[in-house]
Design an enzyme around this catalytic site. Structure first.
Site, short mmCIF file in Angstrom:
data_model
loop_
_atom_site.label_atom_id
_atom_site.label_comp_id
_atom_site.label_asym_id
_atom_site.label_seq_id
_atom_site.Cartn_x
_atom_site.Cartn_y
_atom_site.Cartn_z
N SER A 227 0.84 -1.19 0.00
CA SER A 227 0.00 0.00 0.00
C SER A 227 0.88 1.25 0.00
O SER A 227 2.02 1.22 -0.51
CB SER A 227 -0.92 -0.06 1.23
OG SER A 227 -1.75 1.06 1.29
N LYS B 198 -5.00 3.11 -3.57
CA LYS B 198 -4.36 2.44 -2.43
C LYS B 198 -5.34 2.29 -1.25
O LYS B 198 -5.26 1.32 -0.49
CB LYS B 198 -3.09 3.18 -2.01
CG LYS B 198 -1.95 3.12 -3.04
CD LYS B 198 -1.34 1.71 -3.20
CE LYS B 198 -0.02 1.74 -3.96
NZ LYS B 198 0.56 0.42 -4.18
#
Ligand code: NAP
Ligand code: COA
Length: 268
Positions: free
Chosen positions: A143, A161
């Site tokens: 992420s 993300k």
């Protein structure tokens, strides 16, 4: 490299594992004894990464593919399972980024990043499911702080993300009973990476960025690799559904407050 973790006889597959942070993760697992497969679009990058991992003494395999191509992702995972058996560790880290204002970005520019980061992660996790060791597999999505800290010029990455982290959380719920753990790592600014080069393209921008990190330094790709090994080790056997920042404290302070703190402490 780490002497703490032992991944001998473990099978690792890293999507986007041919450069930067993800190659750093691949190097860590390879040095800890794992057989490592990497995949990305460029055949040259795949070949170079495989050669480098073999230099570290690992068995390594490579696949040239685009994570937007579900058939190619499925085929690579099936081929690797045929060669090496079930997967102990899956890392989904392929991503794209460029700085752009939302109102000046074309719909296709926004879509490209969402397609690679978010849909690509879905393709990878979905296709990997039959090949994951049950129980025991560790899945890691790469992420970014943009998932939970809004940043100008990053609407596409923030949206993508944030979606990746919700994928992490929902699959931790769906797969937990099978003994599969699913976590995210959110790296802070990592030195010598394409992501840093794109977001901080000159020395002045690098210095301004460095000052926003409470620890006042950039991270190294190996430090993300160490975190990935921790999350995939028995030491993290009861850790699932988390987003782990590995960022020198960047996320806890947030970019703005970290910058203010840095400006008030010039001698520290
Ligand atoms: P990078 O070296 O460009 O890594 C991206 C990797 O993904 C490359 O191996 C690239 O290889 C591959 N890739 C890109 N698009 C792909 C696609 N459509 N299909 C398959 N593979 C694809 O950049 P990085 O900065 O190290 O970033 C790695 C990860 O860390 C990303 O998930 C990024 O969001 C995250 N991250 C980075 C930072 C940072 O400071 N750099 C901070 C936070 C999070 P090919 O070009 O061969 O496809
Ligand atoms: N600013 C604004 N728009 C941009 C852009 C930029 N810097 N770079 C690309 N785009 C737009 C393109 O113009 C295109 O939109 P259009 O069709 O409306 O003109 C769209 O994004 C797709 O570009 P394209 O080059 O065809 O995509 P691709 O699939 O070949 O590449 C990217 C994907 C754009 C994400 C590319 O930057 C990439 O491959 N990145 C991987 C490496 C990386 O970003 N590493 C850092 C990870 S943190």
């Amino acid at each position: 490299m780490s002497a703490t973790f032992d991944f001998t006889d473990k099978q690792v597959f890293i999507f986007g594992g041919t450069s930067g942070i993800n190659l750093g993760i691949a190097r860590c697992f390879a040095s800890a004894g794992a057989r490592v497969a990497v995949a990305s679009r460029s055949q040259d990058k795949v070949d170079a990464a495989v050669a480098e991992l073999e230099q570290l003494g690992a068995q390594a395999d490579g696949y040239s593919l685009d994570v937007r191509d579900t058939d190619a992702v499925e085929a690579a995972l099936a081929a690797q399972a045929e060669k090496a058996g079930a997967l102990d560790v899956l890392v989904s880290g392929a991503a794209g980024n460029f700085p752009a204002l939302a109102h000046k970005m074309s719909p296709n520019a926004f879509k490209s990043v969402v397609d690679i980061d978010l849909l690509g992660s879905f393709h990878v996790l979905r296709a990997a499911f039959p090949h994951l060791k049950k129980p025991g597999a560790s899945v890691i999505n790469i992420s970014a702080p943009q998932a939970f800290i809004a940043m100008p010029l990053q609407s596409h990455v923030c949206a993508a993300k944030a979606g990746v982290d919700m994928l992490t959380r929902t699959l931790a719920l769906e797969w937990g009973a099978l003994g599969i753990r699913v976590n995210s790592i959110a790296p802070g600014p990592i030195d010598d990476t394409e992501g840093m080069a794109r977001l901080a393209p000159n020395e002045a921008a690098r210095e301004a960025c460095r000052k926003t990190v409470p620890m006042q330094r950039f991270g190294a790709a190996s430090e993300i690799g160490e975190a990935a090994m921790f999350l995939s080790s028995d030491a993290a056997a009861y850790v699932s559904g988390v987003v782990l920042p590995v960022d020198g404290g960047w996320a806890v302070a947030g970019a703005g407050s970290a910058a203010l703190a840095a400006s008030l402490m010039p001698n520290m």
